[in-house]
Design a protein around this motif. Sequence first.
Motif, short mmCIF file in Angstrom:
data_model
loop_
_atom_site.label_atom_id
_atom_site.label_comp_id
_atom_site.label_asym_id
_atom_site.label_seq_id
_atom_site.Cartn_x
_atom_site.Cartn_y
_atom_site.Cartn_z
N GLU A 113 0.78 3.98 10.83
CA GLU A 113 0.82 2.63 10.31
C GLU A 113 0.58 1.63 11.42
O GLU A 113 0.98 1.83 12.56
CB GLU A 113 2.17 2.35 9.66
N SER A 147 2.04 -2.53 7.77
CA SER A 147 3.47 -2.70 7.49
C SER A 147 3.75 -4.05 6.85
O SER A 147 4.55 -4.15 5.91
CB SER A 147 4.29 -2.56 8.77
N VAL A 205 2.50 -3.93 3.21
CA VAL A 205 3.43 -3.17 2.38
C VAL A 205 4.64 -4.02 2.06
O VAL A 205 5.12 -4.05 0.92
CB VAL A 205 3.84 -1.84 3.07
N ALA A 206 5.13 -4.76 3.05
CA ALA A 206 6.29 -5.63 2.81
C ALA A 206 5.96 -6.73 1.80
O ALA A 206 6.79 -7.08 0.96
CB ALA A 206 6.76 -6.23 4.13
N GLU A 207 4.75 -7.26 1.86
CA GLU A 207 4.36 -8.35 0.97
C GLU A 207 3.95 -7.88 -0.42
O GLU A 207 4.30 -8.49 -1.43
CB GLU A 207 3.19 -9.13 1.58
N ARG A 208 3.17 -6.81 -0.47
CA ARG A 208 2.55 -6.39 -1.73
C ARG A 208 3.08 -5.07 -2.30
O ARG A 208 2.72 -4.70 -3.41
CB ARG A 208 1.03 -6.23 -1.55
N GLY A 209 3.85 -4.34 -1.54
CA GLY A 209 4.30 -3.02 -1.96
C GLY A 209 3.35 -1.95 -1.44
O GLY A 209 2.25 -2.24 -0.99
N ASP A 210 3.80 -0.72 -1.48
CA ASP A 210 2.99 0.39 -0.97
C ASP A 210 2.06 0.89 -2.08
O ASP A 210 2.37 1.85 -2.80
CB ASP A 210 3.88 1.51 -0.45
N ILE A 211 0.95 0.22 -2.24
CA ILE A 211 0.00 0.51 -3.32
C ILE A 211 -0.52 1.95 -3.25
O ILE A 211 -0.53 2.64 -4.28
CB ILE A 211 -1.16 -0.49 -3.35
N GLN A 256 0.94 4.59 -2.14
CA GLN A 256 2.03 5.47 -2.59
C GLN A 256 2.22 5.37 -4.10
O GLN A 256 2.43 6.37 -4.78
CB GLN A 256 3.34 5.12 -1.87
N GLN A 257 2.10 4.18 -4.65
CA GLN A 257 2.23 4.00 -6.10
C GLN A 257 1.11 4.72 -6.83
O GLN A 257 1.34 5.36 -7.87
CB GLN A 257 2.23 2.51 -6.45
#
Length: 61
Positions: free
Chosen positions: A4, A9, A12-18, A20-21
């Motif tokens: 990463e 990072s 991911v904090a702002e939008r989420g871990d797309i 991984q989703q």
Amino acid sequence: MFQETPIYSRLVAERGDIPQQVRADADRLLRDLEQVMRSPTASGLLSRPNLSDRTTPPATR
């Protein structure tokens, strides 16, 4: 996999871990599909309906 970076990072904090989703959804869909394909009625789901057996004409827009 990959390391990463600070920008990743932050995203991911702002939008989420797309990614991984997406992986989780793909895994869930694969499990669902495997379950459907194993079911005894799966072969019936894949057959095409006989259109000549229709009693009413198809709807038109």
